[in-house]
Design a protein around this motif. Sequence first.
Motif, mmCIF file in Angstrom:
data_model
loop_
_atom_site.group_PDB
_atom_site.id
_atom_site.type_symbol
_atom_site.label_atom_id
_atom_site.label_comp_id
_atom_site.label_asym_id
_atom_site.label_seq_id
_atom_site.Cartn_x
_atom_site.Cartn_y
_atom_site.Cartn_z
ATOM 1 N N THR A 160 5.731 -4.530 5.386
ATOM 2 C CA THR A 160 4.796 -5.007 6.406
ATOM 3 C C THR A 160 5.442 -4.996 7.787
ATOM 4 O O THR A 160 4.805 -4.635 8.786
ATOM 5 N N LEU A 161 6.705 -5.372 7.852
ATOM 6 C CA LEU A 161 7.426 -5.356 9.127
ATOM 7 C C LEU A 161 7.541 -3.937 9.671
ATOM 8 O O LEU A 161 7.448 -3.710 10.879
ATOM 9 N N ILE A 162 7.736 -2.982 8.772
ATOM 10 C CA ILE A 162 7.814 -1.579 9.178
ATOM 11 C C ILE A 162 6.472 -1.132 9.760
ATOM 12 O O ILE A 162 6.419 -0.431 10.787
ATOM 13 N N TYR A 163 5.388 -1.559 9.130
ATOM 14 C CA TYR A 163 4.053 -1.228 9.624
ATOM 15 C C TYR A 163 3.815 -1.820 11.011
ATOM 16 O O TYR A 163 3.199 -1.187 11.873
ATOM 17 N N PRO B 180 1.452 -4.891 3.663
ATOM 18 C CA PRO B 180 1.107 -4.005 4.788
ATOM 19 C C PRO B 180 -0.393 -3.836 4.976
ATOM 20 O O PRO B 180 -0.875 -3.636 6.083
ATOM 21 N N PHE B 181 -1.136 -3.912 3.883
ATOM 22 C CA PHE B 181 -2.575 -3.676 3.933
ATOM 23 C C PHE B 181 -3.384 -4.941 3.653
ATOM 24 O O PHE B 181 -4.574 -4.872 3.381
ATOM 25 N N GLY B 182 -2.736 -6.108 3.712
ATOM 26 C CA GLY B 182 -3.471 -7.343 3.484
ATOM 27 C C GLY B 182 -2.587 -8.478 3.031
ATOM 28 O O GLY B 182 -1.454 -8.624 3.492
ATOM 29 N N TYR C 289 -9.427 9.531 -3.858
ATOM 30 C CA TYR C 289 -9.059 8.932 -2.576
ATOM 31 C C TYR C 289 -7.568 9.023 -2.245
ATOM 32 O O TYR C 289 -7.114 8.375 -1.302
ATOM 33 N N LEU C 290 -6.799 9.790 -3.003
ATOM 34 C CA LEU C 290 -5.370 9.899 -2.717
ATOM 35 C C LEU C 290 -5.150 10.728 -1.456
ATOM 36 O O LEU C 290 -5.449 11.920 -1.412
ATOM 37 N N GLN C 291 -4.643 10.079 -0.418
ATOM 38 C CA GLN C 291 -4.299 10.722 0.841
ATOM 39 C C GLN C 291 -2.986 10.119 1.324
ATOM 40 O O GLN C 291 -2.490 9.145 0.758
ATOM 41 N N ILE C 292 -2.440 10.682 2.384
ATOM 42 C CA ILE C 292 -1.173 10.172 2.907
ATOM 43 C C ILE C 292 -1.299 8.712 3.318
ATOM 44 O O ILE C 292 -0.415 7.895 3.040
ATOM 45 N N ASN C 293 -2.424 8.355 3.955
ATOM 46 C CA ASN C 293 -2.581 6.984 4.448
ATOM 47 C C ASN C 293 -2.953 5.987 3.354
ATOM 48 O O ASN C 293 -3.064 4.792 3.618
ATOM 49 N N THR C 294 -3.166 6.464 2.122
ATOM 50 C CA THR C 294 -3.469 5.542 1.017
ATOM 51 C C THR C 294 -2.337 5.487 -0.010
ATOM 52 O O THR C 294 -2.473 4.798 -1.025
ATOM 53 N N CYS C 295 -1.237 6.183 0.244
ATOM 54 C CA CYS C 295 -0.140 6.244 -0.734
ATOM 55 C C CYS C 295 0.449 4.871 -1.026
ATOM 56 O O CYS C 295 0.776 4.553 -2.178
ATOM 57 N N VAL C 296 0.601 4.056 0.020
ATOM 58 C CA VAL C 296 1.191 2.727 -0.174
ATOM 59 C C VAL C 296 0.294 1.870 -1.056
ATOM 60 O O VAL C 296 0.764 1.207 -1.992
#
Length: 250
Positions: A17-20, A65-67, A169-176
């Motif tokens: 999350t800090l990296i984000y 990172p996403f919530g 839905y697998l994309q670069i922005n959903t990998c995490v």
Amino acid sequence: MQHLKNFFRKIEVHPVTLIYFVLAWLGGYLKWYLSALLIVCIHEICHLMMAYYFHFDIEKIEILPFGAYLSLNDFYFHSMLEEVCVVLAGPCSHLFIWQGILMLSDGVYQEYLLQINYAVLLFNLLPIYPLDGSRIVCLLLQRFLDLKQAFYFHLKISVFCLCIFIVFYLQINTCVIMSYLIIQQFYYYRFIPKYLRKYYSQIPTFHKPHKIKFHQHLCYRRGFINYYQVNNNIYHEKEMIYKLIENVKK
């Protein structure tokens, strides 16, 4: 005041999350990222408030990172009605978030927030562990199936839906997010036998329901006083605890 101090002690920020945060700041979209994260955190805070109301044992609140993710030590040990209320508190919060967005923002920023609010609601309703939709499915299964059977059937549903989600839905922005959900399936698989052994061992301490369920086989239904017919004898669930725990390994 003491409850507030205990609450802040249980908040953990995931290193990713800090990296984000840093990437969002360097990329010039920190406002947008924090706005989306705030919506998810409000969703989780509503879970937390309902859990506090029903005196759940709160382990931690992890900022991802996403919530955010609320971890409860005694979920699936309270009444099923209380657990449903805790789960539904999150999705219901989006109605108030939607109203707040309309009142406090406008233009492109408002459209962005409304889209995020809608997306977070739909995402959390997916039947993939540990999302809210998954927990609702698990509680429904426990209402009609043997406890052990309900958990493993629920795991299969979760893995199946996750595979479909990854394919479409697998994309670069959903990998995490995908990686997190995949890891959670393994954690859940390991959690089930530990939970079942703990649950069965605590049967004598549970609040006694009024409904009675008779079984010809070794199974257990939540929300009932379970009786078992073995060799023409009737046994109370307390007398079958050892057998139930032993059956977890099979």
